[in-house]
Write a protein that holds these residues in place. Structure first.
Motif, mmCIF file in Angstrom:
data_model
loop_
_atom_site.group_PDB
_atom_site.id
_atom_site.type_symbol
_atom_site.label_atom_id
_atom_site.label_comp_id
_atom_site.label_asym_id
_atom_site.label_seq_id
_atom_site.Cartn_x
_atom_site.Cartn_y
_atom_site.Cartn_z
ATOM 1 N N LEU A 105 0.836 -1.206 0.000
ATOM 2 C CA LEU A 105 0.000 0.000 0.000
ATOM 3 C C LEU A 105 0.869 1.254 0.000
ATOM 4 O O LEU A 105 0.581 2.224 -0.715
ATOM 5 N N ARG A 106 1.932 1.234 0.767
ATOM 6 C CA ARG A 106 2.860 2.370 0.802
ATOM 7 C C ARG A 106 3.587 2.529 -0.540
ATOM 8 O O ARG A 106 3.809 3.644 -1.007
ATOM 9 N N ASP A 107 3.936 1.390 -1.163
ATOM 10 C CA ASP A 107 4.587 1.444 -2.474
ATOM 11 C C ASP A 107 3.648 1.995 -3.544
ATOM 12 O O ASP A 107 4.081 2.712 -4.444
ATOM 13 N N ILE A 108 2.374 1.671 -3.456
ATOM 14 C CA ILE A 108 1.395 2.226 -4.403
ATOM 15 C C ILE A 108 1.303 3.739 -4.236
ATOM 16 O O ILE A 108 1.300 4.485 -5.225
ATOM 17 N N GLU A 109 1.263 4.191 -2.997
ATOM 18 C CA GLU A 109 1.224 5.633 -2.733
ATOM 19 C C GLU A 109 2.444 6.320 -3.352
ATOM 20 O O GLU A 109 2.328 7.349 -4.025
ATOM 21 N N LEU A 110 3.612 5.736 -3.176
ATOM 22 C CA LEU A 110 4.842 6.295 -3.734
ATOM 23 C C LEU A 110 4.806 6.263 -5.260
ATOM 24 O O LEU A 110 5.184 7.237 -5.919
ATOM 25 N N ALA A 111 4.337 5.160 -5.827
ATOM 26 C CA ALA A 111 4.267 5.043 -7.291
ATOM 27 C C ALA A 111 3.368 6.127 -7.875
ATOM 28 O O ALA A 111 3.699 6.730 -8.904
ATOM 29 N N LYS A 112 2.255 6.389 -7.222
ATOM 30 C CA LYS A 112 1.352 7.445 -7.698
ATOM 31 C C LYS A 112 2.045 8.807 -7.641
ATOM 32 O O LYS A 112 1.905 9.613 -8.558
ATOM 33 N N GLN A 113 2.813 9.044 -6.588
ATOM 34 C CA GLN A 113 3.564 10.297 -6.473
ATOM 35 C C GLN A 113 4.615 10.421 -7.577
ATOM 36 O O GLN A 113 4.974 11.528 -7.971
ATOM 37 N N CYS A 114 5.096 9.293 -8.079
ATOM 38 C CA CYS A 114 6.099 9.283 -9.154
ATOM 39 C C CYS A 114 5.475 9.478 -10.527
ATOM 40 O O CYS A 114 6.187 9.573 -11.526
ATOM 41 N N GLY A 115 4.152 9.519 -10.602
ATOM 42 C CA GLY A 115 3.481 9.812 -11.857
ATOM 43 C C GLY A 115 3.186 8.626 -12.752
ATOM 44 O O GLY A 115 2.925 8.808 -13.939
ATOM 45 N N VAL A 116 3.224 7.405 -12.201
ATOM 46 C CA VAL A 116 2.915 6.239 -13.033
ATOM 47 C C VAL A 116 1.456 6.286 -13.474
ATOM 48 O O VAL A 116 0.633 7.006 -12.909
ATOM 49 N N HIS A 117 1.144 5.491 -14.478
ATOM 50 C CA HIS A 117 -0.182 5.521 -15.095
ATOM 51 C C HIS A 117 -1.057 4.342 -14.715
ATOM 52 O O HIS A 117 -2.238 4.307 -15.058
ATOM 53 N N GLY A 118 -0.495 3.337 -14.043
ATOM 54 C CA GLY A 118 -1.260 2.170 -13.635
ATOM 55 C C GLY A 118 -0.460 1.304 -12.694
ATOM 56 O O GLY A 118 0.768 1.417 -12.597
ATOM 57 N N ILE A 119 -1.174 0.438 -11.986
ATOM 58 C CA ILE A 119 -0.583 -0.447 -10.985
ATOM 59 C C ILE A 119 -0.790 -1.890 -11.414
ATOM 60 O O ILE A 119 -1.871 -2.262 -11.886
ATOM 61 N N VAL A 120 0.246 -2.707 -11.217
ATOM 62 C CA VAL A 120 0.206 -4.133 -11.521
ATOM 63 C C VAL A 120 0.534 -4.874 -10.235
ATOM 64 O O VAL A 120 1.627 -4.718 -9.688
ATOM 65 N N SER A 121 -0.422 -5.662 -9.720
ATOM 66 C CA SER A 121 -0.202 -6.323 -8.437
ATOM 67 C C SER A 121 -1.247 -7.414 -8.234
ATOM 68 O O SER A 121 -1.952 -7.777 -9.168
ATOM 69 N N GLY A 122 -1.366 -7.894 -7.022
ATOM 70 C CA GLY A 122 -2.354 -8.897 -6.669
ATOM 71 C C GLY A 122 -1.805 -9.839 -5.616
ATOM 72 O O GLY A 122 -0.606 -9.877 -5.356
ATOM 73 N N ALA A 123 -2.721 -10.600 -5.007
ATOM 74 C CA ALA A 123 -2.338 -11.516 -3.931
ATOM 75 C C ALA A 123 -3.203 -12.771 -3.987
ATOM 76 O O ALA A 123 -4.354 -12.718 -4.429
ATOM 77 N N LEU A 124 -2.623 -13.866 -3.522
ATOM 78 C CA LEU A 124 -3.328 -15.146 -3.472
ATOM 79 C C LEU A 124 -3.455 -15.639 -2.038
ATOM 80 O O LEU A 124 -2.698 -15.215 -1.157
ATOM 81 N N GLN A 125 -4.379 -16.554 -1.827
ATOM 82 C CA GLN A 125 -4.535 -17.272 -0.560
ATOM 83 C C GLN A 125 -3.789 -18.598 -0.663
ATOM 84 O O GLN A 125 -3.577 -19.107 -1.774
ATOM 85 N N PRO A 126 -3.428 -19.205 0.462
ATOM 86 C CA PRO A 126 -2.750 -20.506 0.417
ATOM 87 C C PRO A 126 -3.546 -21.599 -0.308
ATOM 88 O O PRO A 126 -2.963 -22.530 -0.857
ATOM 89 N N ASN A 127 -4.861 -21.471 -0.352
ATOM 90 C CA ASN A 127 -5.687 -22.487 -1.023
ATOM 91 C C ASN A 127 -5.780 -22.276 -2.540
ATOM 92 O O ASN A 127 -6.497 -23.001 -3.224
ATOM 93 N N GLY A 128 -5.067 -21.286 -3.061
ATOM 94 C CA GLY A 128 -5.040 -21.057 -4.498
ATOM 95 C C GLY A 128 -6.117 -20.133 -5.015
ATOM 96 O O GLY A 128 -6.263 -19.971 -6.230
ATOM 97 N N THR A 129 -6.876 -19.504 -4.126
ATOM 98 C CA THR A 129 -7.858 -18.510 -4.555
ATOM 99 C C THR A 129 -7.225 -17.124 -4.446
ATOM 100 O O THR A 129 -6.193 -16.944 -3.800
ATOM 101 N N ILE A 130 -7.869 -16.171 -5.069
ATOM 102 C CA ILE A 130 -7.388 -14.792 -4.962
ATOM 103 C C ILE A 130 -7.689 -14.269 -3.565
ATOM 104 O O ILE A 130 -8.775 -14.492 -3.018
#
Length: 167
Positions: free
Chosen positions: A44-69
């Motif tokens: 979340l902090r990295d996203i805030e910094l990326a926005k301050q740097c002027g990027v145009h989009g975010i690429v990310s995501g997370a999974l659960q141990p059971n293989g679901t998002i």
């Protein structure tokens, strides 16, 4: 490491030097895509910094141990990225069920999903990619990636009907 968050200097330099939209990977470490509360806080902090740097989009995501998002973690990342578009990265390919993962991404408001159709390369995943594009019904972009090279572009786009390719 398969793509981790670049430095603020690298983000600013990319935005200043290219004439295309810059989408930045937000990933605190290599390895799996299972993130605890501390990892999510860093992201979340990295996203805030990326926005301050002027990027145009975010690429990310997370999974659960059971293989679901990880819906809660990914939702927090999407909210932090707003109003920028959010791409769910190739962790998607490690989900236990790609149709279920696609439905979750659609429900969360993901803008696009970067995928090879669950295969090592997008070329191998052509049939799955085509089905994912069909299932989105135009509500989300399917970005084909994984081993894509210039000679593959025309055939891959024609066979899958993806509108975007990651080279």
């Amino acid at each position: 490491e398969g793509g981790t968050t670049p430095s603020a200097g690298a983000m600013r330099a990319a935005v200043a030097r290219v004439n295309v939209p810059v989408f930045v990977m937000i990933r605190p470490r290599g390895g799996d895509f299972l993130y605890n509360a501390v990892d999510i806080d860093v992201m979340l902090r990295d996203i805030e910094l990326a926005k301050q740097c002027g990027v145009h989009g975010i690429v990310s995501g997370a999974l659960q141990p059971n293989g679901t998002i990880d819906e809660e973690g990914t939702e927090a990342l999407i909210e932090a990225a707003a109003p920028l578009p959010f791409t769910f990265h190739r962790a998607f390919d490690q989900a236990r069920n790609l149709n279920e993962a696609l439905d979750t991404c659609l429900g969360l408001g993901v803008t696009r999903v970067l995928t090879s159709g669950g295969h090592a390369t997008a070329i191998e995943g052509v049939d799955v990619l085509r089905e994912l594009v069909r299932r989105t019904g135009g509500r989300m972009m399917v970005l084909a990636g994984g081993g894509v090279r210039a000679p593959h572009v025309s055939a891959l786009a024609a066979q899958t009907r993806v509108a975007e390719l990651h080279l």
